[in-house]
Design an enzyme around this catalytic site. Sequence first.
Site, PDB file in Angstrom:
ATOM      1  N   TYR A 102      24.226  74.145  54.280  1.00  0.00           N
ATOM      2  CA  TYR A 102      25.907  74.159  53.838  1.00  0.00           C
ATOM      3  C   TYR A 102      26.918  73.132  54.510  1.00  0.00           C
ATOM      4  O   TYR A 102      26.547  73.100  55.617  1.00  0.00           O
ATOM      5  CB  TYR A 102      25.953  76.271  53.689  1.00  0.00           C
ATOM      6  N   GLU A 186      33.756  71.012  49.285  1.00  0.00           N
ATOM      7  CA  GLU A 186      32.367  72.590  49.915  1.00  0.00           C
ATOM      8  C   GLU A 186      30.826  71.674  49.147  1.00  0.00           C
ATOM      9  O   GLU A 186      31.483  71.340  48.295  1.00  0.00           O
ATOM     10  CB  GLU A 186      32.958  73.242  48.922  1.00  0.00           C
TER      11      GLU A 186
END
Length: 381
Positions: A102, A186
């Site tokens: 992530y 993101e």
Amino acid sequence: MSSPRSVNPPILSEFLITSKINFQIDSPSVIKAQVLAGGRGKGKFNSDGKGGVRIVDSASEAFKSATNMLGHNLTTAQTPQDGLRVDKLYIYKAVSVAQEFYIAMTFDRQRSSPVLLISDTGGMNIESNIDNLHKLWFGLSTGITDEIDAYIQAELGFSDLEMKEIHRILVQMVKLFKEKDATLLELNPLVRTEEGNFVCLDAKFGFDNAARYRQGGIFGLEERSPEEEEEDQLAKLGLSYVKLDGNIGNIVNGAGLAMATNDLISLYGGKCANFLDVGGAATKETLSKAFGILKKDPRVKGILVNIYGGIVRCDMIAEAIVAAAAEMGGFKCPVVVRLQGTNCEKGLKLIEQSGLDNLIVEPEFEEAAQMIVNQTHGVGF
């Protein structure tokens, strides 16, 4: 987002499967529902109970999955209770995943600084692994420094060759974050494949609304839900609309008056369905639009028009209300009008003499709020 369209799932599914999987991607492939909400992999469709991200091994399996996704509602932890209708699918080649990461960039308001968030436990479980997030603050002018690289390599265990690729990705993210006035960038997940390559399987972007004038191309791609589309249309007319969960519609001028109206209605046992602030743009056109929005809301059982005339004259408001009512064929639910300020007596008299049904005038604020609560009992618009 544009309003949901009527689609023929089998025909559209067949087109997607034959054009994408057979000729470009080849199975196995991934089919992902395209809605403005996260958690799609753990979500459920109202058609077959399966999630919004599916791996298929053949064109026939893809056809079956796509048919059960297009035109159906997907419910996730981030959607309304009834879910969101899926009219678009993203289909791409499946990759063999060795590990999920992530990586995100956003702003830390407390430190007034952009911050890099990175974890070696990405994917659908990132929300339950918040403690594994590493936070690294950086400057838009300095970007990704050697110190940041060294920390990431030490904590996540990248080899020198892998770190070179991760650094390249981070530099590109900073460039995009800065040039596009992003508030969130993101990558989740960024995966390392079995072959050792890094591939971004999904991304989410957020952009500074104040930068619309600089980022016309990006905001031109903006999609809205039907409710958000209404808000956008109202905003273009100079109106501010906030949806609440009650059954009394409010048309006011000024945010302070809106909050005071909500508080007073709550005090007398009612619940507001909205704030609809016409500000200084209360004209026949805008009021007609405002009443039209409330008319389409099945929850609304009564309306309070609460206007304090300063810049906007109350007699002009009254004329606009009467004209809007005539255009709509009258009101089908109680509408209490409270006018105070410039030419309020003239405005109230215009409304009283209009002869319109369900239109009640009350010059006092508290009495008007109490009256609309008392009038609102099982009445439709």
